[in-house]
Design a protein around this motif. Structure first.
Motif, short mmCIF file in Angstrom:
data_model
loop_
_atom_site.label_atom_id
_atom_site.label_comp_id
_atom_site.label_asym_id
_atom_site.label_seq_id
_atom_site.Cartn_x
_atom_site.Cartn_y
_atom_site.Cartn_z
N UNK A 30 0.76 -1.40 0.01
CA UNK A 30 0.02 -0.16 -0.06
C UNK A 30 0.82 1.14 0.00
N UNK A 31 2.02 1.23 0.41
CA UNK A 31 2.78 2.66 0.46
C UNK A 31 3.38 3.04 -1.06
N UNK A 32 3.63 4.18 -1.13
CA UNK A 32 4.37 4.64 -2.40
C UNK A 32 5.66 4.78 -2.63
N UNK A 33 6.46 3.81 -1.83
CA UNK A 33 7.54 3.47 -1.98
C UNK A 33 7.80 2.36 -3.06
N UNK A 34 8.04 2.65 -4.27
CA UNK A 34 7.78 1.82 -5.55
C UNK A 34 8.97 1.00 -5.71
N UNK A 35 10.07 1.66 -5.54
CA UNK A 35 11.64 1.09 -6.05
C UNK A 35 12.32 0.87 -4.53
N UNK A 36 13.28 -0.01 -4.79
CA UNK A 36 14.19 0.11 -3.82
C UNK A 36 14.83 1.31 -3.48
N UNK A 37 15.23 2.06 -4.39
CA UNK A 37 15.88 3.44 -4.32
C UNK A 37 14.92 4.31 -3.31
N UNK A 38 13.74 4.07 -3.42
CA UNK A 38 12.63 4.85 -2.73
C UNK A 38 12.82 4.54 -1.37
N UNK A 39 12.64 3.19 -1.08
CA UNK A 39 12.98 2.72 0.37
C UNK A 39 14.06 3.23 1.01
N UNK A 40 15.27 3.12 0.32
CA UNK A 40 16.58 3.59 0.88
C UNK A 40 16.47 5.04 1.30
N UNK A 41 15.83 5.85 0.33
CA UNK A 41 15.68 7.12 0.53
C UNK A 41 14.94 7.31 1.97
N UNK A 42 13.57 6.70 1.98
CA UNK A 42 12.94 6.80 3.21
C UNK A 42 13.46 6.32 4.51
N UNK A 43 14.38 5.40 4.17
CA UNK A 43 15.18 4.87 5.41
C UNK A 43 16.31 5.97 6.02
N UNK A 44 16.86 6.39 4.97
CA UNK A 44 18.00 7.30 5.49
C UNK A 44 17.15 8.64 6.08
#
Length: 406
Positions: free
Chosen positions: A149-163
């Motif tokens: 359901x989230x809008x973190x569509x790529x691994x790069x999106x997830x990493x940016x959110x994590x940082x």
């Protein structure tokens, strides 16, 4: 102060589920209880995973060694059913999900949690296995699937959110593959494997050596079974957990247990998967061989059909279902006399059955032999052939091609 609702999260310590911890806290305003179950994964450091979850703000974290329970209450059932999905690959991830779901429900009851969350995508089978199991165990619990359901569509999106949210990101280069592993073996997909014409690279495999590099001398292993369950290896009694760990080493050394296939996922997508199941493949092979001498013909033929149904049922996430329970009862009854020893031979990526014996064997040498001592009475065969062929003879005479020739 308003009390927050609680959510139990299936937590592995990786990027996806670590981001899930923060996302559930910030986007859903929930208190997170992280649970990690060790069902034999390679990388499990339970204490480190527990501490990481707490450092991310989880209000509690539980890390549980489930390997013995997994072996004794889940793998025994797949052995009894010779669990091969599409008659090819030994069920793997589908076996561990029901146990993990059960533990999450237990923890949810313990903490009074309203929600359970998992990190599965919307494209795979595991979302079905987790959610069907949770619903069967407690339909009152609401299920959250952040990755769906989230809008973190790529691994790069997830990493940016994590940082941005203080989630530690490993500095090492990520594996190009998606891997799930447990005591029974490894499942590998994605990366170059998505091109069906690519041969799996050597770095896909970790439990087995390349068969070309395996020893030049064959190795013989004797597996002992009691009521369908492996209990000994080369005459040494072992727990099922110990036996699988040891047999994985032996089979892997000889390059046995690799599988490269295209399978039909429940969601309607064909998927190229590589599997590495050294001990599991050898155990099912040996178990089938022992059943050939301990099961009568009609039971064995019926069981073959029901094994396919059992495997499909489990693959589809129906571990906790009336059909699966009924099939388990059938399988258990067939195993009463599946006791004995099977000798298998490993050589250069192959495993073959070279001997089997059982105190309950239905193989009667005197009936089977064509040599001296043959006790089969051939005088009954003529009458047997008349009765056996009577239906075809009647059809041929009245309806068959010869009956309508001019």
């Amino acid at each position: 102060m308003t009390t927050k609702d609680k959510v139990v999260l299936a937590y592995s310590g990786g990027l996806d589920t670590s981001v899930c911890v923060k996302w559930l806290q910030t986007e859903m305003n929930l208190d997170v209880i992280a649970i990690c179950g060790n069902v034999g994964q390679d990388e499990q450091d339970l204490e480190a995973i527990k501490k990481k979850a707490l450092s991310l703000g989880a209000i509690d974290s539980e890390a549980v060694d489930l390997r013995d329970e997994y072996a004794n209450h889940y793998l025994t059932k797949t052995i009894a059913a010779n669990g091969l999905y599409e008659n090819t690959y030994p069920l793997l991830s589908a076996l561990s999900r029901p146990l993990l779901a059960q533990k999450m429900v237990d923890v949810a009851h313990k903490f009074g949690a309203k929600y359970i969350a998992h990190g599965c995508t919307g494209k795979g089978n595991d979302q079905v296995r987790f959610e069907n199991s949770i619903k069967a165990l407690d339909p009152s619990i609401d299920i959250l699937a952040p990755v769906r359901s989230w809008n973190l569509l790529t691994r790069e999106d997830e990493m940016a959110y994590a940082m941005a949210n203080g989630v530690p990101v490993a500095a090492t280069v990520e594996s190009p593959y998606s891997i799930d592993d447990n005591l029974w073996g490894r499942a590998i997909e994605c990366g170059v494997l998505e091109d069906l014409n690519n041969e799996p690279p050597s770095d896909v495999w970790t439990l087995t050596v390349d068969p070309e590099d395996a020893p030049d001398e064959a190795e013989y292993v004797e597996l002992g079974f009691e009521a369908g369950t492996p209990v000994s290896l080369n005459g040494q009694n072992l727990s099922l957990l110990e036996l699988i760990i040891e047999l994985n080493k032996i089979a892997g050394k000889h390059g046995y247990g690799r599988l490269d296939m295209v399978e039909n996922r429940l969601v309607g997508v064909k998927s190229r998967e590589c599997y590495e199941v050294p001990a599991g493949s050898a155990i099912i092979l040996a178990h089938k061989a022992l059943e050939t001498v301990t099961l009568d013909r009609e039971t064995m033929h019926a069981k073959l059909d029901l094994e396919h149904l059992w495997s499909q049922c489990v693959y589809y996430g129906q571990w906790y279902s009336p059909l699966k329970n009924a099939l388990d009862a059938f399988m258990a009854d067939t195993q009463k006399f599946v006791t004995g020893t099977v000798r298998i031979k490993f050589y250069k990526g192959n495993c073959t059955v070279v001997g089997r014996q059982s105190p309950y064997s239905l193989y009667d040498f005197d009936l089977a032999t064509y040599g001296e001592g043959d006790t089969f009475d051939r005088s009954y065969s003529e009458g047997f052939m008349y009765i056996n062929g009577l239906q075809n003879t009647t059809w041929a005479r009245i309806q068959g091609p010869s009956a309508h020739q001019n």
